[in-house]
Design an enzyme around this catalytic site. Structure first.
Site, PDB file in Angstrom:
ATOM      1  NE  ARG A 188      74.057 -44.627 -15.258  1.00 40.99           N
ATOM      2  CZ  ARG A 188      72.456 -45.160 -14.719  1.00 40.99           C
ATOM      3  NH1 ARG A 188      71.546 -45.794 -15.828  1.00 40.99           N
ATOM      4  NH2 ARG A 188      71.753 -44.618 -13.749  1.00 40.99           N
ATOM      5  CE  LYS A 229      75.061 -48.322 -13.940  1.00 38.95           C
ATOM      6  NZ  LYS A 229      75.410 -47.651 -12.410  1.00 38.95           N
ATOM      7  CG  HIS A 285      79.702 -39.844 -16.112  1.00 38.39           C
ATOM      8  ND1 HIS A 285      79.122 -40.942 -16.496  1.00 38.39           N
ATOM      9  CD2 HIS A 285      79.202 -39.722 -14.942  1.00 38.39           C
ATOM     10  CE1 HIS A 285      77.980 -41.720 -15.770  1.00 38.39           C
ATOM     11  NE2 HIS A 285      78.189 -40.605 -14.843  1.00 38.39           N
ATOM     12  NE  ARG A 323      74.228 -40.780 -15.851  1.00 44.28           N
ATOM     13  CZ  ARG A 323      73.259 -40.954 -15.619  1.00 44.28           C
ATOM     14  NH1 ARG A 323      72.019 -41.551 -16.816  1.00 44.28           N
ATOM     15  NH2 ARG A 323      71.856 -41.657 -14.613  1.00 44.28           N
ATOM     16  CG  HIS A 375      69.849 -40.901 -10.564  1.00 39.16           C
ATOM     17  ND1 HIS A 375      70.073 -39.640 -10.733  1.00 39.16           N
ATOM     18  CD2 HIS A 375      70.565 -41.875 -11.294  1.00 39.16           C
ATOM     19  CE1 HIS A 375      71.498 -38.767 -11.155  1.00 39.16           C
ATOM     20  NE2 HIS A 375      71.453 -40.087 -11.687  1.00 39.16           N
ATOM     21  CE1 TYR A 378      74.310 -34.048 -12.186  1.00 36.58           C
ATOM     22  CE2 TYR A 378      72.950 -35.705 -11.028  1.00 36.58           C
ATOM     23  CZ  TYR A 378      74.521 -35.230 -11.621  1.00 36.58           C
ATOM     24  OH  TYR A 378      74.856 -36.569 -12.569  1.00 36.58           O
TER      25      TYR A 378
END
Length: 300
Positions: A150, A174, A246, A249, A272, A281
């Protein structure tokens, strides 16, 4: 309105920064959503956060739709406010979370947009590597596409996170989760040129620091700065249409899966938490393969 409203907002921002490790970009959006609700409270004469009831939230939702917000945007705002109140309950600021009673049907999940390989080539060609800033931009673009990280994660990369000997970078994601991501020869060569030349030129008049990517003044490059650079590169290329940073990515994940990478590996590389986030995807890959076939098969 009660002054505890702003105190509660500051508490929530601190929670997002420290406990959730959200990017500044995400925090700013959460802050805007909550301030928008504060404005609604003021208009409705609601003096404090513990006075909000379920009926007030239904009025708030109606107002969002009247203002033209899409269902998905309204759902995001409600999700943000639900998390806000959840923290306030935990910290004994309020007794109940009125947003826990609100359920919104999920809309159809939109497939992520991505660059085709020929489009990415145009983007890379827009990078000159003569000037220090050009070398930085090329290294930035190469690393983002090579790793799929990211933009916010990229802005946090320090020199010590980069192992040039084995071409691996440590990414702080994250929720304070860390992951190692390998990168290829193109990113390695671009980074080597930038670190040995461009970066040294950019920080020569600045106090030394350890961020990998720096701005034109030699200071750490922010996530917002990275988005600005990518948007400028997109404008300089021959690409057109609805394009956002984005997509790099999304392109990373799509191209990996189209070339045979398994979903679990892609999930780990992207950082993720849930496999369902990566599964989208598979649908994108089908479209990617179809277009590639139509463009290259002599009988298509």
């Amino acid at each position: 309105m009660d002054e505890n409203v702003n105190i509660s907002l500051n508490l929530f921002i601190e929670y997002l920064q420290i406990e959730k490790n959200y990017s500044q970009y995400t925090i700013e959006h959460y802050q805007q959503d909550i301030k928008g609700f504060f404005m609604f409270m003021s208009e409705q004469g609601i003096k404090s956060l513990d006075k909000v009831e379920y009926f007030d939230i239904r009025i708030f939702l109606t107002k969002l739709y009247d203002q033209g917000y899409a269902r998905r945007t309204a759902a995001r705002k409600i999700s943000c406010l639900r998390s806000f109140y959840k923290l306030l309950v935990r910290e004994d600021v309020v007794k109940e979370n009125p947003f826990s009673l609100v359920s919104m049907p999920k809309g159809e999940k939109k497939l992520p947009n991505f660059f085709y390989e020929e489009e990415l080539s145009q983007l890379f060609e827009a990078c000159e590597t003569v000037s220090p800033l050009g070398q930085r931009n090329k290294a930035l673009l190469e690393l983002l596409y090579a790793t799929g990280m990211r933009v916010g994660e990229c802005s946090q990369i320090k020199m010590k996170d980069l192992d040039m000997d084995v071409s691996i970078v440590l990414v702080h994601g994250k929720g304070n989760k860390e992951r190692y991501i390998p990168f290829g020869s193109f990113a390695h060569d671009a980074l080597k040129l930038y670190i040995q030349n461009g970066r040294q030129e950019l920080i020569k008049d600045e106090k030394s620091h350890y961020h990998l990517f720096v701005n034109h003044r030699g200071g750490p490059l922010t996530a917002r700065g990275i988005r600005g650079i990518l948007n400028k590169l997109i404008d300089q290329s021959s690409l057109s249409g609805s394009i956002h940073p984005h997509m790099i990515r999304h392109s990373f994940a799509t191209h990996l899966m189209a070339n045979g990478a398994d979903m679990r590996t892609v999930q780990e590389l992207l950082g993720h938490a849930f496999l369902s986030s990566t599964q989208v995807y598979t649908h994108v890959t089908n479209e990617y393969l179809r277009k590639t076939y139509m463009n290259h098969h002599p009988r298509a």
